[in-house]
Design a protein around this motif. Sequence first.
Motif, PDB file in Angstrom:
ATOM      1  N   SER A 123       0.857  -1.181   0.000  1.00 34.81           N
ATOM      2  CA  SER A 123       0.000   0.000   0.000  1.00 34.81           C
ATOM      3  C   SER A 123       0.894   1.232   0.000  1.00 34.81           C
ATOM      4  O   SER A 123       1.875   1.278   0.742  1.00 34.81           O
ATOM      5  N   ARG A 171       0.624   5.594   0.080  1.00 35.55           N
ATOM      6  CA  ARG A 171      -0.307   6.700   0.240  1.00 35.55           C
ATOM      7  C   ARG A 171       0.420   7.950   0.741  1.00 35.55           C
ATOM      8  O   ARG A 171       1.445   7.864   1.399  1.00 35.55           O
ATOM      9  N   SER A 218      -5.204  10.168   5.479  1.00 36.58           N
ATOM     10  CA  SER A 218      -4.939   9.926   4.068  1.00 36.58           C
ATOM     11  C   SER A 218      -5.468  11.057   3.193  1.00 36.58           C
ATOM     12  O   SER A 218      -6.615  11.488   3.340  1.00 36.58           O
ATOM     13  N   GLU A 252      -5.806  10.632   0.018  1.00 40.88           N
ATOM     14  CA  GLU A 252      -6.480   9.962  -1.087  1.00 40.88           C
ATOM     15  C   GLU A 252      -7.834   9.376  -0.692  1.00 40.88           C
ATOM     16  O   GLU A 252      -8.729   9.259  -1.514  1.00 40.88           O
ATOM     17  N   ASP A 253      -7.977   8.981   0.570  1.00 40.74           N
ATOM     18  CA  ASP A 253      -9.197   8.340   1.046  1.00 40.74           C
ATOM     19  C   ASP A 253      -9.520   8.904   2.420  1.00 40.74           C
ATOM     20  O   ASP A 253      -8.869   8.566   3.405  1.00 40.74           O
ATOM     21  N   SER A 254     -10.547   9.735   2.493  1.00 40.29           N
ATOM     22  CA  SER A 254     -10.856  10.425   3.752  1.00 40.29           C
ATOM     23  C   SER A 254     -11.297   9.468   4.862  1.00 40.29           C
ATOM     24  O   SER A 254     -11.312   9.848   6.028  1.00 40.29           O
ATOM     25  N   ASP A 255     -11.632   8.231   4.526  1.00 44.11           N
ATOM     26  CA  ASP A 255     -12.014   7.253   5.548  1.00 44.11           C
ATOM     27  C   ASP A 255     -10.815   6.503   6.110  1.00 44.11           C
ATOM     28  O   ASP A 255     -10.979   5.636   6.961  1.00 44.11           O
ATOM     29  N   ASP A 256      -9.604   6.792   5.646  1.00 42.69           N
ATOM     30  CA  ASP A 256      -8.393   6.095   6.068  1.00 42.69           C
ATOM     31  C   ASP A 256      -7.561   7.022   6.950  1.00 42.69           C
ATOM     32  O   ASP A 256      -7.044   8.028   6.469  1.00 42.69           O
ATOM     33  N   ASP A 293      -8.449   1.517   9.244  1.00 45.57           N
ATOM     34  CA  ASP A 293      -8.519   0.767   7.997  1.00 45.57           C
ATOM     35  C   ASP A 293      -7.885  -0.592   8.186  1.00 45.57           C
ATOM     36  O   ASP A 293      -7.683  -1.353   7.333  1.00 45.57           O
TER      37      ASP A 293
END
Length: 170
Positions: free
Chosen positions: A104, A106, A134, A136-140, A170
Motif C-alpha cells: 500500500s 499513500r 490519508s 487519497e481516502d478520507s475514511d483512512d 482501515d
Amino acid sequence: DLRHVANFEYESVSIDDSPASEEFKVGYGLDWFFQERWFWFNDVAISADESKNIDERYSLGSGFGFQFWESDRSALSIESGVSYIKDLFDRAEEPISEDFESSSERAVWRWATSFRHKLPFSASLVHTNELLYSLEDSDDWEFESDTGLNVPLGAGLFSEFKVEYDYDND
C-alpha cells in the motif's frame, strides 16, 4: 539552529504463552529553526508491526512545526505536514482472498504533538501523539499516542513506562 532526532524502538509482546508479536521502528529527523519558534521538520523511518501484519513500512515526511517553549524543565511543540508511507504486508499462511494486496502506498497529512516535563530524580513525564490522515481516502486514518514516565539509566540510555494507544481505522 538545527535539531537532530534519532530513535530506535523495539517491542515484543506475548500474552498467555502465545507467540510473541514484535514491532520495531528506526527513524531520523532533522528540524531547522528558521525563526525563533518556527521550524521546518524532515523525517525518515523504517518500521515493522506484526500485530498489523506490516512486514515493512517506509515513511518520508516534511512540514512545519511550532515550539511553544523548550527549557531544561519542559517542552511543548506541534507539527503539521505531508508524509509518504509505503507498507509491505505479510502474506498469511491460510488461503488469501482474491483481492489481497501485498503493498500500500499513500500520501497522508500528519499532525503531531510532543510534550515533556521534568520530575524529581531526573525522571520526566512525556506525551506524544500523531494523527495520519490519508489525502487519497478520507475514511483512512491512523492515531498513535504514548503517555508515560521516562527514567534515565545513564550513558544516554533511558527506560520508559508508558501507555500506548494505537488505532488504525482501515
